[in-house]
Every structure is written in C-alpha cells, then in structure tokens.
Design an enzyme around this catalytic site. Structure first.
Site, PDB file in Angstrom:
ATOM      1  N   HIS A   1     -16.397 -20.115  -2.614  1.00 34.17           N
ATOM      2  CA  HIS A   1     -15.636 -21.631  -2.144  1.00 34.17           C
ATOM      3  C   HIS A   1     -15.671 -22.608  -3.355  1.00 34.17           C
ATOM      4  O   HIS A   1     -15.117 -23.824  -3.038  1.00 34.17           O
ATOM      5  CB  HIS A   1     -16.188 -22.085  -0.764  1.00 34.17           C
ATOM      6  CG  HIS A   1     -16.162 -21.432   0.325  1.00 34.17           C
ATOM      7  ND1 HIS A   1     -14.948 -20.884   0.688  1.00 34.17           N
ATOM      8  CD2 HIS A   1     -16.839 -20.548   1.332  1.00 34.17           C
ATOM      9  CE1 HIS A   1     -15.105 -19.933   1.704  1.00 34.17           C
ATOM     10  NE2 HIS A   1     -16.131 -20.021   2.185  1.00 34.17           N
TER      11      HIS A   1
ATOM     12  N   HIS B   1     -14.464 -15.125   4.746  1.00 37.13           N
ATOM     13  CA  HIS B   1     -13.723 -16.487   4.580  1.00 37.13           C
ATOM     14  C   HIS B   1     -12.828 -16.322   3.312  1.00 37.13           C
ATOM     15  O   HIS B   1     -13.370 -15.655   2.237  1.00 37.13           O
ATOM     16  CB  HIS B   1     -14.608 -17.560   4.151  1.00 37.13           C
ATOM     17  CG  HIS B   1     -15.834 -17.883   5.505  1.00 37.13           C
ATOM     18  ND1 HIS B   1     -16.610 -17.386   5.599  1.00 37.13           N
ATOM     19  CD2 HIS B   1     -15.404 -18.642   6.753  1.00 37.13           C
ATOM     20  CE1 HIS B   1     -17.302 -17.747   6.892  1.00 37.13           C
ATOM     21  NE2 HIS B   1     -16.533 -18.586   7.421  1.00 37.13           N
TER      22      HIS B   1
ATOM     23  N   ASP C   1     -15.729 -11.186   1.723  1.00 40.12           N
ATOM     24  CA  ASP C   1     -16.340 -12.056   2.632  1.00 40.12           C
ATOM     25  C   ASP C   1     -15.159 -12.290   3.745  1.00 40.12           C
ATOM     26  O   ASP C   1     -14.020 -12.219   3.391  1.00 40.12           O
ATOM     27  CB  ASP C   1     -16.719 -13.435   1.869  1.00 40.12           C
ATOM     28  CG  ASP C   1     -17.528 -14.222   2.411  1.00 40.12           C
ATOM     29  OD1 ASP C   1     -18.639 -14.308   2.333  1.00 40.12           O
ATOM     30  OD2 ASP C   1     -16.763 -15.162   3.481  1.00 40.12           O
TER      31      ASP C   1
ATOM     32  N   ASP D   1     -20.039 -11.444   6.215  1.00 46.59           N
ATOM     33  CA  ASP D   1     -20.067 -12.203   7.560  1.00 46.59           C
ATOM     34  C   ASP D   1     -18.717 -11.884   8.366  1.00 46.59           C
ATOM     35  O   ASP D   1     -18.381 -12.243   9.356  1.00 46.59           O
ATOM     36  CB  ASP D   1     -19.937 -13.760   7.226  1.00 46.59           C
ATOM     37  CG  ASP D   1     -19.173 -14.205   5.986  1.00 46.59           C
ATOM     38  OD1 ASP D   1     -18.405 -13.293   5.352  1.00 46.59           O
ATOM     39  OD2 ASP D   1     -19.105 -15.304   5.562  1.00 46.59           O
TER      40      ASP D   1
HETATM   41 ZN    ZN Z   1     -18.037 -16.540   4.379  1.00 49.09          ZN
END
Ligand code: ZN
Length: 317
Positions: A136, A175, A173, A254
């Site tokens: 991120h 996200h 991931d 995740d």
């Molecule tokens: Zn994540």
C-alpha cells in the site's frame, strides 16, 4: 533442485503499532513456529537481511517521503525521552514506533538481498518474512500498515541495478496493491497481475489504469476455485507473453477463509496451487527465479499454514 532462501531480521519484530493492532510482531512468530513444527525450515537457507540504502529506496519513493519518515522517527525518539507518547500516527491504522524506520529499511533490504542472491544464482527463489509490509506504500505516501514498498523497490532495483529487461509482480493479497500500482503503472518493463476483494480497502483499482496492470477485482465471498479460473484465464497468458526474467510476489494471505480482515474463501491448497502456477512461469522464463515478500495475513494460524503451503511449493518439499 534449486534452493530457497528465507530472509528476515530481529528488528522486524520490534516495529509495532500499538496493543491489539492486527499487523503485529506475532505474525512473524506464527510463521516461524509453523515452519519449525512442519520441518519445512530444514529445507530453507536462513539469511539475515541487511538494511536497504536510501538510494535504493528512492528508486521507488520520493526523497521527501523518505526524509519525512526518518524525521518522524527521530522526533518520536526525542518526544519519548521527554516522557511523550510511544507512537506517532500517519493515518488511522498506520503508526510508527522508534523501531519502524530500521524495520522498514530492513524489510526493503530483505527484498533487495533476496534479489541479489537469486540473480547471482546462490538461491533459486526466496521468501522474505518481513514487516512492515509494503504494497500500500505509494511513491510519496505511507498508508495501510505500509511505509516503503518492498516489492516495488526490489523490482526497480532488479531493472536499474542488475540491468534486467522485464520483471513481473504477482500480488495475491486480498487488498488492492494500490501503492505498487502507483509506483509501477506505465513502466512497461514491469507487468503487475493481481486479484483483490472489491469494493474494499483501499478505494480504487476496479479498472487497470495502465497497460502493464492486470487488475482483477472480485466480490466478497469469492472462493478458491473461482480464483484459480481467473488466474488461468487472465494472469497466465499475460505472464507468458511478458516473459519475465524474475518474478516478485506480494504474498499476502488475508484472502484466507479464516481471516476476518476480509471476506474471501481461499485455503492453503489454493495458495499452493497459485504458487505452483507462478513457479511454472518462472521455470519457463526466469530460470525459476522468484522473490516473494510477506504482505498481509492476520489470522495467525491460517497465516502460518498458508506460508508453509507457499514455501513447500517454492522449496519443493
Ligand atoms: Zn492485505
């Protein structure tokens, strides 16, 4: 048979963001415990990572971002000495303590050291068990538990310092790797393929905003079989066409069914399957070279089991 490196450093345990924060040092302990219990650690070459140089960090980040993080760490240390707080918040869920700067340098440094070792032929592939994670972190901004973008830095390093022509970044991931996208979008030497729960944190990602990005937003409750189909149909043709000389993995776990951070339904076997597919591409085009870096994964048991599954494929055990 090749060999698999395992890069980490004690300072990665010292960065923490306050009691109860899900991105916690225990994540690394859960991984190490699982690798010990399963015996997979016996198949790994353990290496202590070294800190990245600022010049290498700045391959992916603006100088002001780097200087600001360093300055905040110095200020926090002074404030703490004067009886002040132990953390400084950069956003509602991203904080630094006095070890964050060193841990962030070593996390990026692990990806760089792994890249050096793999390109030197000392290792076939490597996993970096590091935190803080990176995907991120944008060129000029820390966010979402991330400060420096470990994978993007190492990808740029492989191109700029080792003279590679083409690399790939695979991000599984749950996200969207918005920071990696921010740094690599439009750089045709880097192909980035990902899937992620959408709509979800962070905003955006629903369209691929440059030709070198393959973004696959998927709804909550998507299961492994559907992801496998997407990988076969959407990732693999692009990866084959790109012929990467080295593949980086933003390895977040995740999307696991047991991980409450998100609502997807992957299990360990799905991570093993995806890893095998990536490895097949690497064997065809990149002499098997893979550098995988830990991103998310917050259910400690599921994280340990998933990393074990990932490493069993990388290390052939
Ligand atoms: Zn994540």
């Amino acid at each position: 048979m090749g060999s698999t490196g395992y890069f980490t450093h004690p300072v990665c345990w010292k960065h923490e963001m306050g009691a109860g924060h899900p991105e916690c040092p225990e994540r690394l302990s859960a991984i190490e415990d699982r690798l010990l219990i399963s015996g997979v650690d016996m198949a790994l070459q353990r290496r202590e990572a070294s800190p990245a140089s600022l010049a290498d960090i700045e391959l992916a980040h603006g100088r002001m971002h780097v200087a600001a993080l360093r300055g905040l760490g110095d200020m926090l240390r002074e404030d703490m000495a004067a009886g002040g707080p132990t953390h400084t918040s950069l956003d509602p869920d991203t904080m630094i303590n006095i070890h964050t700067w060193d841990a962030a340098l070593v996390s990026a440094g692990a990806a760089i050291d792994a890249t050096d070792a793999v390109l030197a032929g000392e290792l076939e592939n490597a996993f970096c068990a590091v935190r803080p994670p990176g995907h991120h972190a944008c060129r000029d901004k820390a966010m979402g538990f991330c400060f420096f973008n470990n994978v993007a830095i190492a990808a740029k390093y492989a191109l700029e310092r080792h003279g590679l022509q083409r690399v790939a970044i695979v991000d599984f991931d749950v996200h969207h790797g918005n920071g990696t996208e921010d740094i690599v979008a439009g750089d045709e030497r880097i192909l980035m393929v990902s899937f992620f729960q959408h709509p979800f944190y962070p905003e955006g990602g629903s369209t691929s905003k440059a030709a070198n990005l393959v973004n696959l937003p998927v709804p909550a409750y998507t299961r492994g079989m559907d992801i496998r189909e997407l990988v076969d149909m959407m990732w693999l043709p692009r990866l084959e066409a790109h012929r990467p000389e080295l593949i980086f993995i933003s390895a977040g776990f995740d999307a696991h069914r047991e991980d409450d951070m998100a609502q997807m339904g992957l299990v360990e076997q799905d991570y093993a399957w995806i890893t095998q597919r990536i490895k097949d591409v690497a064997l065809r085009h990149a002499q098997g070279r893979i550098v995988s870096c830990l991103e998310g994964g917050y259910n400690l048991s599921a994280l340990g089991r998933s990393v074990e599954a990932h490493l069993r494929v990388l290390a052939d055990v």
